[in-house]
Design a protein around this motif. Structure first.
Motif, PDB file in Angstrom:
ATOM      1  N   ALA A 122      84.586 -24.046  13.465  1.00 53.40           N
ATOM      2  CA  ALA A 122      85.110 -22.787  13.987  1.00 53.40           C
ATOM      3  C   ALA A 122      84.057 -21.689  13.898  1.00 53.40           C
ATOM      4  CB  ALA A 122      86.372 -22.386  13.219  1.00 53.40           C
ATOM      5  N   SER A 123      83.343 -21.614  12.773  1.00 54.34           N
ATOM      6  CA  SER A 123      82.360 -20.523  12.693  1.00 54.34           C
ATOM      7  C   SER A 123      81.155 -20.818  13.576  1.00 54.34           C
ATOM      8  CB  SER A 123      81.958 -20.213  11.251  1.00 54.34           C
ATOM      9  OG  SER A 123      81.665 -21.391  10.578  1.00 54.34           O
ATOM     10  N   GLU A 124      80.842 -22.107  13.774  1.00 54.19           N
ATOM     11  CA  GLU A 124      79.795 -22.437  14.749  1.00 54.19           C
ATOM     12  C   GLU A 124      80.201 -21.964  16.145  1.00 54.19           C
ATOM     13  OE1 GLU A 124      78.016 -26.501  12.711  1.00 54.19           O
ATOM     14  OE2 GLU A 124      79.094 -26.610  14.601  1.00 54.19           O
ATOM     15  N   PHE A 125      81.493 -22.175  16.449  1.00 50.81           N
ATOM     16  CA  PHE A 125      81.980 -21.781  17.768  1.00 50.81           C
ATOM     17  C   PHE A 125      81.913 -20.264  17.922  1.00 50.81           C
ATOM     18  CE2 PHE A 125      84.648 -21.603  21.445  1.00 50.81           C
ATOM     19  CZ  PHE A 125      84.496 -22.835  22.047  1.00 50.81           C
ATOM     20  N   ASP A 126      82.279 -19.543  16.845  1.00 49.89           N
ATOM     21  CA  ASP A 126      82.176 -18.076  16.878  1.00 49.89           C
ATOM     22  C   ASP A 126      80.745 -17.642  17.161  1.00 49.89           C
ATOM     23  OD1 ASP A 126      84.820 -17.963  16.270  1.00 49.89           O
ATOM     24  OD2 ASP A 126      84.530 -17.580  14.127  1.00 49.89           O
ATOM     25  N   ALA A 127      79.798 -18.273  16.464  1.00 46.29           N
ATOM     26  CA  ALA A 127      78.397 -17.912  16.635  1.00 46.29           C
ATOM     27  C   ALA A 127      77.950 -18.228  18.062  1.00 46.29           C
ATOM     28  CB  ALA A 127      77.526 -18.673  15.637  1.00 46.29           C
ATOM     29  N   LEU A 128      78.453 -19.359  18.586  1.00 43.68           N
ATOM     30  CA  LEU A 128      78.108 -19.762  19.948  1.00 43.68           C
ATOM     31  C   LEU A 128      78.566 -18.708  20.950  1.00 43.68           C
ATOM     32  CD1 LEU A 128      77.175 -21.996  21.884  1.00 43.68           C
ATOM     33  CD2 LEU A 128      79.476 -22.913  21.794  1.00 43.68           C
ATOM     34  N   ILE A 129      79.809 -18.251  20.773  1.00 42.82           N
ATOM     35  CA  ILE A 129      80.342 -17.253  21.711  1.00 42.82           C
ATOM     36  C   ILE A 129      79.547 -15.956  21.608  1.00 42.82           C
ATOM     37  CG2 ILE A 129      82.344 -15.789  22.163  1.00 42.82           C
ATOM     38  CD1 ILE A 129      84.058 -18.237  21.511  1.00 42.82           C
ATOM     39  N   ALA A 130      79.214 -15.560  20.374  1.00 40.89           N
ATOM     40  CA  ALA A 130      78.435 -14.335  20.196  1.00 40.89           C
ATOM     41  C   ALA A 130      77.070 -14.464  20.878  1.00 40.89           C
ATOM     42  CB  ALA A 130      78.282 -14.033  18.713  1.00 40.89           C
ATOM     43  N   ALA A 131      76.424 -15.622  20.737  1.00 44.56           N
ATOM     44  CA  ALA A 131      75.088 -15.812  21.311  1.00 44.56           C
ATOM     45  C   ALA A 131      75.153 -15.872  22.835  1.00 44.56           C
ATOM     46  CB  ALA A 131      74.466 -17.091  20.761  1.00 44.56           C
ATOM     47  N   LEU A 132      76.109 -16.623  23.360  1.00 40.97           N
ATOM     48  CA  LEU A 132      76.211 -16.767  24.809  1.00 40.97           C
ATOM     49  C   LEU A 132      76.577 -15.437  25.466  1.00 40.97           C
ATOM     50  CD1 LEU A 132      78.066 -20.157  25.195  1.00 40.97           C
ATOM     51  CD2 LEU A 132      75.682 -19.651  25.719  1.00 40.97           C
TER      52      LEU A 132
END
Lengths: 358, 249
Positions: B174-184
């Protein structure tokens, strides 16, 4: 495109929109020199991919990106595969591929046969267990499926058999009239309907109606992991899902066969009356003269057909995987297999009864 | 700042149940808006209304200046991407073909080029190269969500709508996904409409939070502002044990 060498050429200034919809047009406009992005009006991932793959191939530098474009270029660069060329599937020798395919299909068919035989054994074992412990039978489900597969099929089965009776009487009358043997049309109708067509037509309709329904219902339960949920509750899917369906068919198919016999005789009788002037009374008299064994032979096949249809329908339903396409494929396969097996079995019965002299 | 999604006076009724009753909400360009609310307050219904899957009883919805209630499907095609809760991938297609599907609709490309672009999108959402030829049923829940995100991003949309992107993921994923959304969001300059229950996601990705209650937007603001709100539900949401664990005291 002018001929170019990376060393001497000045940076190529890219202009306009580097976006997905223009990608095909843009391909081939890039030269091997450095790429200057100051003239770009818009850039998306597809454009960035084009620029970066070109730059990597030629070893050129990319300059003049705005901060936002740099972020995009970096994100795309990080995601580029180690080799920019798309991987092509290796080409097989066609013949080898076909032999390979044939082998796989054969092995798969053999494995499928083994699986369905195993499943059949499982159903029979559960059926035996249920006979010993009848209170374990799901009575509500059984009655529900008896209505679905039996009662609700009566109109279509009766209509089909009625029309079959009419056709046989009409065609038979035409032929028998040439020999002045019109009255034998009664025997023709009685024997063909009671012995073969009544039960065969019924089984084919039920295979189309119920085998498909079983596969679709169990298959969609399989897809949504309902079957797995049953297992975790300690319930056997064969006992809960398959037995009521197979048992309902086992009970209802003979009943439907009798309905079909009656409707077929009615159709044949009406046609004989209309076309040949054989009165209902005469039809009845001749009908009673035919051997009752024809009716019993027809009826004796019903339970076998019922089990075949039920087992194939449920088995294919349990084969459904996670994919919506497989549900459709297996539903059509279950109908085709059930009808094929019914006809095959009918042929085997013919041989058997002929040998036994019935 | 310009609003890319503009909802005014939205009313949605199902039988006698009123889900939205005059709801107004805006998504500004470039922001990540988190939408929270108790179960049944109509978060998903709101998202479905915005993308035109749910026809509201009243109200107006404008996306990028287009009225989605009257406009043709193609008017906004490619300008928004939607990621459904479980990915909603087409089960008969491979993951790569799923990502190619929106491209096929939008633009005619040679197959190899399209495959390269799809692979790029899959790599950008952090899927391994071999995932492209797998079918959705072969993927884990987290990979399915990533693949759903890759398909939503296939056409570089301006707006990304996410329905519970981290539900059902383990905390690390979940936190990887959060970071992914922030980066994208940075790289692709996205405006993100994010329906979630996950307070970590709100903390990690959202610029602004909107709380739905009683068929309306109860309050909007930053996470810090949310923690000052007196409303009992908002208070217990942002001061509950999970909130303390996620945000610190």
């Amino acid at each position: 495109m002018p001929p170019s060498t990376p060393q001497t050429q000045p940076a190529q200034q890219l202009v306009g929109e580097f976006v997905l919809v223009r990608l095909t047009a843009l391909r081939g406009t890039l030269t091997d020199g450095d790429l200057d992005l100051t003239g770009l009006t818009s850039l998306d991932t597809a454009g960035a991919w084009l620029i970066l793959t070109q730059a990597r191939r030629s070893g050129a530098r990319v300059t003049g990106a705005t901060p936002a474009q740099s972020l995009l270029l970096k994100a795309v660069k990080d995601a580029l595969p180690p080799d920019a060329r798309p991987a092509r599937p290796p080409r097989h020798v066609e013949l080898l591929e076909r032999v390979d395919h044939l082998g796989r299909e054969t092995a798969e068919a053999a494995a499928g046969l083994a699986r369905i035989t195993g499943f059949f054994g499982q159903v029979v074992a559960r059926l035996g267990g249920t006979l010993l412990h009848p209170w374990r039978l799901r009575f509500t489900a059984l009655v529900f499926h008896m209505q679905e597969t039996g009662l609700n099929a009566v109109p279509i089965v009766a209509l089909m058999a009625f029309l079959t009776g009419i056709v046989i009487a009409y065609q038979g009358a035409d032929q028998l009239r040439q020999f002045g043997a019109e009255v034998f049309v009664v025997d023709l109708v009685a024997i063909s309907v009671l012995r073969e067509l009544g039960i065969l037509m019924t089984a084919i309709i039920v295979a189309g109606r119920s085998a498909s329904a079983f596969t679709a219902a169990i298959g969609s339960m399989k897809m949504r992991e309902e079957v797995d949920a049953l297992r975790t509750l300690g319930l056997d899917p064969v006992e809960v899902l398959v037995l009521p369906r197979v048992l309902a068919l086992l009970l209802m198919l003979p009943v439907l066969a009798v309905v079909a016999d009656l409707a077929g005789l009615l159709g044949g009788g009406l046609m004989s009356w209309y076309e040949l002037g054989i009165s209902p009374g005469m039809f009845r008299t001749r009908l009673l003269d035919t051997d009752v064994s024809h009716f019993l032979v027809g009826l004796a096949k019903a339970p076998f057909f019922a089990v075949i249809i039920g087992v194939i329908g449920c088995f294919q339903g349990l084969q459904v995987g996670g994919n919506a396409e497989s549900l459709g494929q297996l539903t059509s396969r279950s109908v085709v297999q059930a009808i094929f097996m019914v006809i095959l079995l009918d042929g085997m019965f013919s041989v058997l009864f002929a040998a036994a002299g019935v | 700042m310009e609003a890319v999604v503009e909802v005014r006076g939205l009313v949605n009724r199902f039988g006698t149940a009123v889900v939205q009753n005059g709801l107004d909400i805006d998504l500004m360009r470039g922001e990540v808006l988190g939408v929270v609310g108790a179960s049944g307050t109509g978060k998903s219904v709101l998202l479905r209304s915005i993308v035109g899957l749910q026809k509201p009883n009243a109200g107006s919805i404008k996306v990028l200046g287009v009225d989605v209630l009257t406009a043709d499907l193609s008017a906004t095609r490619g300008r928004w991407g939607v990621m459904f809760q479980d990915g909603a991938l087409f089960s008969a297609l491979t993951v790569r073909e799923n990502v190619e599907a929106p491209m096929r609709v939008q633009v005619k490309l040679p197959a190899a080029l399209r495959a390269s672009l799809a692979d790029l999108k899959l790599a950008m959402v952090g899927l391994p190269p071999k995932a492209g030829s797998l079918y959705p049923s072969d993927l884990s829940g987290g990979m399915r969500k990533r693949a759903g995100l890759a398909r939503a991003l296939a056409l570089d949309p301006e707006i990304l709508l996410l329905d519970e992107p981290t539900a059902g993921l383990d905390p690390i994923a979940a936190s990887e996904f959060d970071a992914l959304i922030a980066a994208l969001r940075q790289a692709l300059n996205l405006s993100v409409f994010l329906v979630t229950h996950d307070i970590d996601t709100l903390n990690a990705t959202c610029d602004r939070i909107a709380v739905l209650a009683g068929g309306k937007v109860l309050v909007t603001g930053t996470l810090a502002e949310m923690r000052q709100v007196r409303d009992p539900w908002v208070h217990s949401y942002f001061h509950g044990p999970r909130a303390h664990a996620a945000l610190g005291r």
